[in-house]
Scaffold this motif. Structure first.
Motif, PDB file in Angstrom:
ATOM      1  N   THR A 208       0.829  -1.196   0.000  1.00 35.61           N
ATOM      2  CA  THR A 208       0.000   0.000   0.000  1.00 35.61           C
ATOM      3  C   THR A 208       0.870   1.255   0.000  1.00 35.61           C
ATOM      4  OG1 THR A 208      -1.832  -1.083   1.140  1.00 35.61           O
ATOM      5  CG2 THR A 208      -1.714   1.316   1.310  1.00 35.61           C
ATOM      6  N   ALA A 209       0.635   2.133  -0.982  1.00 40.63           N
ATOM      7  CA  ALA A 209       1.452   3.342  -1.137  1.00 40.63           C
ATOM      8  C   ALA A 209       0.918   4.159  -2.302  1.00 40.63           C
ATOM      9  CB  ALA A 209       2.912   2.978  -1.383  1.00 40.63           C
ATOM     10  N   VAL A 210       1.443   5.352  -2.441  1.00 43.38           N
ATOM     11  CA  VAL A 210       1.271   6.119  -3.669  1.00 43.38           C
ATOM     12  C   VAL A 210       2.410   5.729  -4.604  1.00 43.38           C
ATOM     13  CG1 VAL A 210       1.262   8.392  -4.724  1.00 43.38           C
ATOM     14  CG2 VAL A 210       0.127   8.044  -2.518  1.00 43.38           C
ATOM     15  N   TYR A 211       2.045   5.275  -5.788  1.00 39.39           N
ATOM     16  CA  TYR A 211       3.041   4.836  -6.768  1.00 39.39           C
ATOM     17  C   TYR A 211       3.244   5.950  -7.787  1.00 39.39           C
ATOM     18  CZ  TYR A 211       3.139   0.162  -4.877  1.00 39.39           C
ATOM     19  OH  TYR A 211       3.328  -0.920  -4.042  1.00 39.39           O
ATOM     20  N   VAL A 212       4.509   6.262  -8.009  1.00 37.33           N
ATOM     21  CA  VAL A 212       4.864   7.389  -8.868  1.00 37.33           C
ATOM     22  C   VAL A 212       5.825   6.914  -9.942  1.00 37.33           C
ATOM     23  CG1 VAL A 212       5.716   9.755  -8.921  1.00 37.33           C
ATOM     24  CG2 VAL A 212       4.702   8.862  -6.814  1.00 37.33           C
ATOM     25  N   CYS A 213       5.579   7.323 -11.176  1.00 38.49           N
ATOM     26  CA  CYS A 213       6.548   6.992 -12.222  1.00 38.49           C
ATOM     27  C   CYS A 213       7.467   8.183 -12.466  1.00 38.49           C
ATOM     28  CB  CYS A 213       5.876   6.538 -13.514  1.00 38.49           C
ATOM     29  SG  CYS A 213       4.965   7.799 -14.417  1.00 38.49           S
TER      30      CYS A 213
ATOM     31  N   TYR B  15      16.370  11.038 -11.321  1.00 36.98           N
ATOM     32  CA  TYR B  15      15.242  11.161 -12.252  1.00 36.98           C
ATOM     33  C   TYR B  15      14.791  12.615 -12.303  1.00 36.98           C
ATOM     34  CZ  TYR B  15      15.006   6.092 -12.387  1.00 36.98           C
ATOM     35  OH  TYR B  15      15.309   4.766 -12.574  1.00 36.98           O
ATOM     36  N   ALA B  16      14.691  13.160 -13.505  1.00 29.34           N
ATOM     37  CA  ALA B  16      14.374  14.579 -13.676  1.00 29.34           C
ATOM     38  C   ALA B  16      12.881  14.853 -13.742  1.00 29.34           C
ATOM     39  CB  ALA B  16      15.044  15.098 -14.943  1.00 29.34           C
ATOM     40  N   TYR B  17      12.108  13.863 -14.161  1.00 27.17           N
ATOM     41  CA  TYR B  17      10.675  14.084 -14.398  1.00 27.17           C
ATOM     42  C   TYR B  17       9.871  13.109 -13.571  1.00 27.17           C
ATOM     43  CZ  TYR B  17      12.845  16.374 -18.366  1.00 27.17           C
ATOM     44  OH  TYR B  17      13.641  17.155 -19.152  1.00 27.17           O
ATOM     45  N   TRP B  18       8.781  13.638 -12.999  1.00 22.33           N
ATOM     46  CA  TRP B  18       7.941  12.848 -12.098  1.00 22.33           C
ATOM     47  C   TRP B  18       6.463  13.072 -12.396  1.00 22.33           C
ATOM     48  CZ3 TRP B  18       9.893   9.557  -8.408  1.00 22.33           C
ATOM     49  CH2 TRP B  18      11.283   9.622  -8.188  1.00 22.33           C
ATOM     50  N   GLY B  19       5.693  11.997 -12.223  1.00 20.50           N
ATOM     51  CA  GLY B  19       4.253  12.131 -12.284  1.00 20.50           C
ATOM     52  C   GLY B  19       3.701  12.523 -10.930  1.00 20.50           C
ATOM     53  N   GLN B  20       2.381  12.592 -10.844  1.00 16.12           N
ATOM     54  CA  GLN B  20       1.720  12.987  -9.593  1.00 16.12           C
ATOM     55  C   GLN B  20       1.464  11.794  -8.686  1.00 16.12           C
ATOM     56  OE1 GLN B  20       1.001  16.237  -8.558  1.00 16.12           O
ATOM     57  NE2 GLN B  20       2.394  16.608 -10.262  1.00 16.12           N
ATOM     58  N   GLY B  21       1.443  10.616  -9.243  1.00 18.91           N
ATOM     59  CA  GLY B  21       1.241   9.418  -8.437  1.00 18.91           C
ATOM     60  C   GLY B  21      -0.176   8.887  -8.499  1.00 18.91           C
ATOM     61  N   THR B  22      -0.306   7.619  -8.187  1.00 13.62           N
ATOM     62  CA  THR B  22      -1.613   6.962  -8.113  1.00 13.62           C
ATOM     63  C   THR B  22      -1.635   6.087  -6.863  1.00 13.62           C
ATOM     64  OG1 THR B  22      -3.211   5.599  -9.332  1.00 13.62           O
ATOM     65  CG2 THR B  22      -0.911   5.013  -9.605  1.00 13.62           C
ATOM     66  N   GLN B  23      -2.753   6.138  -6.138  1.00 14.03           N
ATOM     67  CA  GLN B  23      -2.849   5.427  -4.862  1.00 14.03           C
ATOM     68  C   GLN B  23      -3.155   3.955  -5.095  1.00 14.03           C
ATOM     69  OE1 GLN B  23      -2.526   6.601  -1.500  1.00 14.03           O
ATOM     70  NE2 GLN B  23      -2.643   4.405  -1.055  1.00 14.03           N
ATOM     71  N   VAL B  24      -2.395   3.107  -4.427  1.00 11.01           N
ATOM     72  CA  VAL B  24      -2.661   1.670  -4.402  1.00 11.01           C
ATOM     73  C   VAL B  24      -2.899   1.281  -2.951  1.00 11.01           C
ATOM     74  CG1 VAL B  24      -1.680  -0.623  -4.749  1.00 11.01           C
ATOM     75  CG2 VAL B  24      -1.330   1.165  -6.481  1.00 11.01           C
ATOM     76  N   THR B  25      -4.053   0.699  -2.695  1.00 12.35           N
ATOM     77  CA  THR B  25      -4.393   0.265  -1.346  1.00 12.35           C
ATOM     78  C   THR B  25      -4.703  -1.229  -1.374  1.00 12.35           C
ATOM     79  OG1 THR B  25      -5.304   2.440  -0.812  1.00 12.35           O
ATOM     80  CG2 THR B  25      -5.903   0.607   0.625  1.00 12.35           C
ATOM     81  N   VAL B  26      -3.992  -1.985  -0.562  1.00 18.92           N
ATOM     82  CA  VAL B  26      -4.184  -3.434  -0.498  1.00 18.92           C
ATOM     83  C   VAL B  26      -4.776  -3.764   0.862  1.00 18.92           C
ATOM     84  CG1 VAL B  26      -3.104  -5.680  -0.725  1.00 18.92           C
ATOM     85  CG2 VAL B  26      -2.180  -3.723  -2.000  1.00 18.92           C
TER      86      VAL B  26
END
Length: 121
Positions: free
Chosen positions: A90-95, A108-119
């Motif tokens: 469970t975490a916010v996953y960011v590419c 890493y120079a560029y980041w997304g905002q993230g997506t929540q994964v909850t298990v």
């Protein structure tokens, strides 16, 4: 310049699967390394997996054998297939995208905002 947008997060029971996507814009993505990181409150950003622009992959020990990172340079997309999910995933996953395939988020120079994964258990 690369812009990244994640999708595919959600709520899943332990043992289940999710597939995260990372849509990239910008001409340089196909020649960039891509990484997935995850973050939980109060903890540092944690490396999950990375893939070079030619498809060489690396994984954190915690996810090795359960997660698979991939990319489609023609579509400017990256993916993280997550199987046998555990509550501790469970975490916010960011590419992220950068010039070097590395486990260090500072590279890493560029980041997304993230997506929540909850298990859930």
């Amino acid at each position: 310049q690369v812009q990244l947008v994640e999708s595919g997060g959600g709520l899943v029971q332990a043992g289940g699967s999710l597939r995260l996507s990372c849509a990239a814009s910008g001409r340089t993505f196909s020649r960039s390394a891509m990484g997935w990181f995850r973050q939980t409150p109060g903890k540092e950003r944690e490396f999950v997996a990375a893939i070079s622009w030619i498809g060489i992959t690396g994984y954190a020990d915690a996810v090795k054998g359960r997660f698979t990172i991939s990319r489609d340079n023609a579509k400017n997309e990256g993916y993280l297939q997550m199987n046998s999910l555990k509550v501790e995933d469970t975490a916010v996953y960011v590419c992220a995208a950068g010039a070097v395939t590395t486990t260090n988020p500072d590279d890493y120079a560029y980041w997304g905002q993230g997506t929540q994964v909850t298990v859930s258990s």
